[in-house]
Design a protein around this motif. Structure first.
Motif, short mmCIF file in Angstrom:
data_model
loop_
_atom_site.label_atom_id
_atom_site.label_comp_id
_atom_site.label_asym_id
_atom_site.label_seq_id
_atom_site.Cartn_x
_atom_site.Cartn_y
_atom_site.Cartn_z
N ARG A 166 2.64 7.45 6.32
CA ARG A 166 3.05 6.57 5.22
C ARG A 166 3.55 5.23 5.73
NH1 ARG A 166 7.38 8.19 2.41
NH2 ARG A 166 6.69 7.46 0.39
N ARG A 167 4.18 5.19 6.93
CA ARG A 167 4.79 3.97 7.42
C ARG A 167 3.76 2.94 7.88
NH1 ARG A 167 9.20 7.27 9.24
NH2 ARG A 167 8.33 7.63 11.28
N ARG A 168 2.49 3.30 7.84
CA ARG A 168 1.46 2.35 8.23
C ARG A 168 1.39 1.15 7.29
NH1 ARG A 168 -0.55 4.02 4.12
NH2 ARG A 168 -2.53 4.67 3.36
N GLU A 169 2.01 1.21 6.11
CA GLU A 169 1.82 0.18 5.10
C GLU A 169 2.31 -1.20 5.54
OE1 GLU A 169 -0.20 2.72 2.95
OE2 GLU A 169 -0.01 0.57 2.70
N ASP A 170 3.27 -1.26 6.46
CA ASP A 170 3.76 -2.55 6.90
C ASP A 170 3.11 -2.97 8.23
OD1 ASP A 170 7.11 -2.10 5.62
OD2 ASP A 170 5.36 -3.07 4.75
N THR A 244 0.36 -7.19 0.66
CA THR A 244 -0.60 -7.32 1.76
C THR A 244 -2.00 -7.05 1.26
OG1 THR A 244 1.09 -6.50 3.29
CG2 THR A 244 -1.18 -6.54 4.09
N LYS A 245 -2.95 -7.93 1.62
CA LYS A 245 -4.33 -7.74 1.21
C LYS A 245 -5.04 -6.77 2.14
CE LYS A 245 -7.58 -10.61 2.26
NZ LYS A 245 -8.42 -11.80 2.41
N PHE A 246 -5.74 -5.78 1.55
CA PHE A 246 -6.56 -4.87 2.33
C PHE A 246 -7.94 -5.47 2.58
CE2 PHE A 246 -4.48 -0.53 1.28
CZ PHE A 246 -3.64 -0.71 2.35
N SER A 263 -1.75 -3.82 -1.01
CA SER A 263 -0.67 -2.86 -0.84
C SER A 263 0.64 -3.61 -1.10
CB SER A 263 -0.66 -2.30 0.59
OG SER A 263 0.52 -1.58 0.84
N ILE A 264 1.45 -3.07 -1.99
CA ILE A 264 2.72 -3.71 -2.36
C ILE A 264 3.88 -2.84 -1.89
CG2 ILE A 264 4.21 -4.39 -4.27
CD1 ILE A 264 1.73 -5.18 -5.83
N SER A 265 4.78 -3.44 -1.11
CA SER A 265 6.02 -2.77 -0.73
C SER A 265 7.08 -3.13 -1.75
CB SER A 265 6.45 -3.22 0.67
OG SER A 265 5.46 -2.89 1.62
N SER A 270 12.29 2.28 0.13
CA SER A 270 11.96 2.55 1.52
C SER A 270 10.68 1.84 1.92
CB SER A 270 11.77 4.07 1.70
OG SER A 270 11.19 4.34 2.96
N LYS A 271 10.66 1.34 3.13
CA LYS A 271 9.45 0.67 3.64
C LYS A 271 8.28 1.63 3.75
CE LYS A 271 11.90 -2.87 6.31
NZ LYS A 271 12.12 -3.45 7.65
N GLU A 272 8.59 2.92 3.70
CA GLU A 272 7.54 3.91 3.86
C GLU A 272 6.72 4.07 2.58
OE1 GLU A 272 9.48 7.42 5.04
OE2 GLU A 272 10.36 6.55 6.83
N ARG A 273 7.22 3.56 1.46
CA ARG A 273 6.52 3.73 0.20
C ARG A 273 5.76 2.48 -0.17
NH1 ARG A 273 9.57 4.08 -5.29
NH2 ARG A 273 8.11 2.55 -6.05
N ALA A 274 4.57 2.63 -0.70
CA ALA A 274 3.77 1.47 -1.07
C ALA A 274 3.05 1.75 -2.38
CB ALA A 274 2.76 1.13 0.02
N ILE A 275 2.79 0.68 -3.11
CA ILE A 275 2.00 0.74 -4.34
C ILE A 275 0.65 0.11 -4.04
CG2 ILE A 275 1.82 -0.07 -6.72
CD1 ILE A 275 4.90 -0.21 -6.75
N TYR A 276 -0.42 0.76 -4.45
CA TYR A 276 -1.76 0.23 -4.25
C TYR A 276 -2.26 -0.36 -5.57
CZ TYR A 276 -1.45 3.44 -0.27
OH TYR A 276 -1.06 4.11 0.85
N ILE A 277 -3.00 -1.47 -5.47
CA ILE A 277 -3.48 -2.10 -6.70
C ILE A 277 -4.76 -2.88 -6.41
CG2 ILE A 277 -2.10 -4.21 -6.38
CD1 ILE A 277 -1.56 -4.06 -9.47
N SER A 278 -5.66 -2.89 -7.36
CA SER A 278 -6.94 -3.57 -7.20
C SER A 278 -7.15 -4.56 -8.36
CB SER A 278 -8.08 -2.54 -7.20
OG SER A 278 -9.33 -3.16 -6.98
#
Length: 456
Positions: A166-170, A244-246, A263-265, A270-278
């Protein structure tokens, strides 16, 4: 004076001990939370793995079975297991954009099997072309099952911690793809790209539907910065700590739409959680949003959650949407809404909204089907009256509700039907009678239990 000299150091020493104990308790609590979250993700993974294995095994059985009744049973099981596997996959802490083909594979496997069930019920056995498609599906399911089994072995050996995934998001995307989870499932993505036949069938995830030019986007092209602002506004600007743009310009997994994926922090999370959006490149529309956070305490009722979903759609500008079915699982409720034009329900224009039962937060949104299909239709007028259509329904079917509905057929065509809801021998069904020809187009069985309402 001597006592006073020792008093202050004593107080400071006591305070230090208190802070030390508090810090240890907080550290221990945080570790417990991480363990609990990691265990939850492991449970999701095991469930997904079991469902994929069942899909693979039952596909191999279908290729061997000759009995119509047995094939219908096996195809029904594949349909259910594939949909469940896709739902579990969507909740895993894995890069959403990397798994678009895997999600599409599971959805199409489910819908293709459902279409074969319908064909069987119409007296049409499996053709050689359909059998070839089943072989390809079975091959891909077998490969995916193997990759998941290898991952399972690494989890059992303690070589994979989902919190680390999960921490890969940052991090940068390239570094994120180096983790074990993404690397293996991305490997499946690469294989499926080169070994996946087009499936021709009547279903909402068929390639025929996916390849239809989207009608509900509008005309303006947005750049990446505009798309970022649209994404932040949709989530709530004050909630966004980092975006962050994927990727840019790739077609969304659920629709033939070029999109920016972010990907939105969230702020104060927690930095480990992210919201994905398109966000669609054309029109700047939100195609989907996913917030895979855990839901602990379930405080809200389904009716409460429905009100949150309705208010959310109204706020986002989606008018005339009515709920049709729901599914409750893992602390959330997934609602399916269809657009209603005057007195006609249009099933192709549907939106899915997922609501968390702890605080009513919208943790999932999928408008892909709506953006593909929605436009100002010139709706046909029924040639049959309601009474004439009733005469085409089985006599002892206890009708409780009637309405007009536009339903998809053969992937592209839409037909106007009278929708009869009612009971037959203690079970709930929906019967669709063509409003122009009187033909019995479709029958759905309504399954109601404590987890929601589904139509099969």
């Amino acid at each position: 004076m001597k006592d006073k000299r020792w008093f202050l150091p004593g107080i400071l020493g006591l305070a230090f001990i208190v802070v030390l104990v508090w810090g240890f308790v907080q550290y221990d609590t945080k570790n417990d939370y991480k363990k609990m979250l990691n265990n939850e993700y492991q449970r999701l993974f095991y469930d997904m793995k079991d469902n994929v294995e069942n899909v693979q095994v039952n596909l191999s059985k279908v290729l061997l079975a000759e009995s119509k009744d047995l094939n219908i049973l096996l195809l029904s099981q594949i349909w259910q297991h594939a949909l469940t596997a896709q739902e579990k996959l969507s909740q895993m802490p894995v890069s959403h954009k990397d798994l678009s083909k895997t999600e599409k594979f599971l959805n199409q496997a489910a819908d293709y099997c459902y279409s074969l069930i319908q064909a069987y019920l119409d007296g049409k056995p499996i053709t050689s072309k359909q059998r070839h498609a089943l072989f390809a599906l079975q091959d891909n399911a077998s490969y995916l099952s193997k990759e998941l089994s290898d991952l399972h072995n690494k989890i059992m050996k303690g070589n994979l911690n989902f919190n680390l995934v999960r921490r890969r998001e940052d991090r940068e995307l390239d570094r994120a793809n180096e983790n074990i989870m993404n690397a293996r499932l991305t490997k499946f993505e690469e294989k499926i790209t080169n070994n996946y036949p087009e499936l021709i069938y009547d279903g909402p995830f068929s390639d025929q539907v996916l390849n239809v030019k989207p009608r509900g986007l509008g005309g303006n092209i947005v750049d990446v910065n505009e798309a970022k602002e649209i994404a932040k506004k949709f989530v709530g600007i004050k909630k966004v700590r980092k975006i962050t743009k994927f990727e840019e310009g790739k077609k969304s997994n659920a629709a033939n739409i070029e999109a920016y994926t972010f990907s939105i922090s969230p702020e104060n999370m927690s930095k480990e959680r992210a919201i994905y959006i398109s966000v669609s490149k054309k029109g700047g529309k939100i195609i989907w949003m996913m917030n895979p956070r855990p839901v602990d305490r379930k405080k809200l009722s389904i009716n409460d959650a429905l009100e949150y979903a309705k208010r959310f759609l109204e706020k986002k500008g989606y008018k005339g949407m009515e709920p049709n079915y729901l599914l409750k699982f893992d602390g959330v409720v997934l609602f399916n809404f269809a657009y209603k034009d005057d007195n006609v329900t249009i099933y192709a224009d549907n939106i899915k909204v997922k609501v968390a039962l702890d605080n009513g937060e919208i943790v999932g949104f999928d408008a892909a089907a709506y953006l593909k299909s929605h436009y100002d239709r010139d709706l046909p007028k029924p040639k049959l009256t309601e009474e004439e259509a009733r005469d085409r329904v089985k006599l002892d079917f206890d009708i409780e509700n009637v309405r007009l509905a536009l339903i998809p057929k053969n992937g592209i065509k839409e037909i106007l039907c009278y929708e009869f809801k009612g009971k037959y021998k203690g079970s709930n069904f929906i019967v669709y009678i063509n409003a122009e020809t009187g033909k019995e187009e479709k029958i759905l069985k309504v399954i109601k239990d404590e987890n929601g309402i589904l139509m099969i």
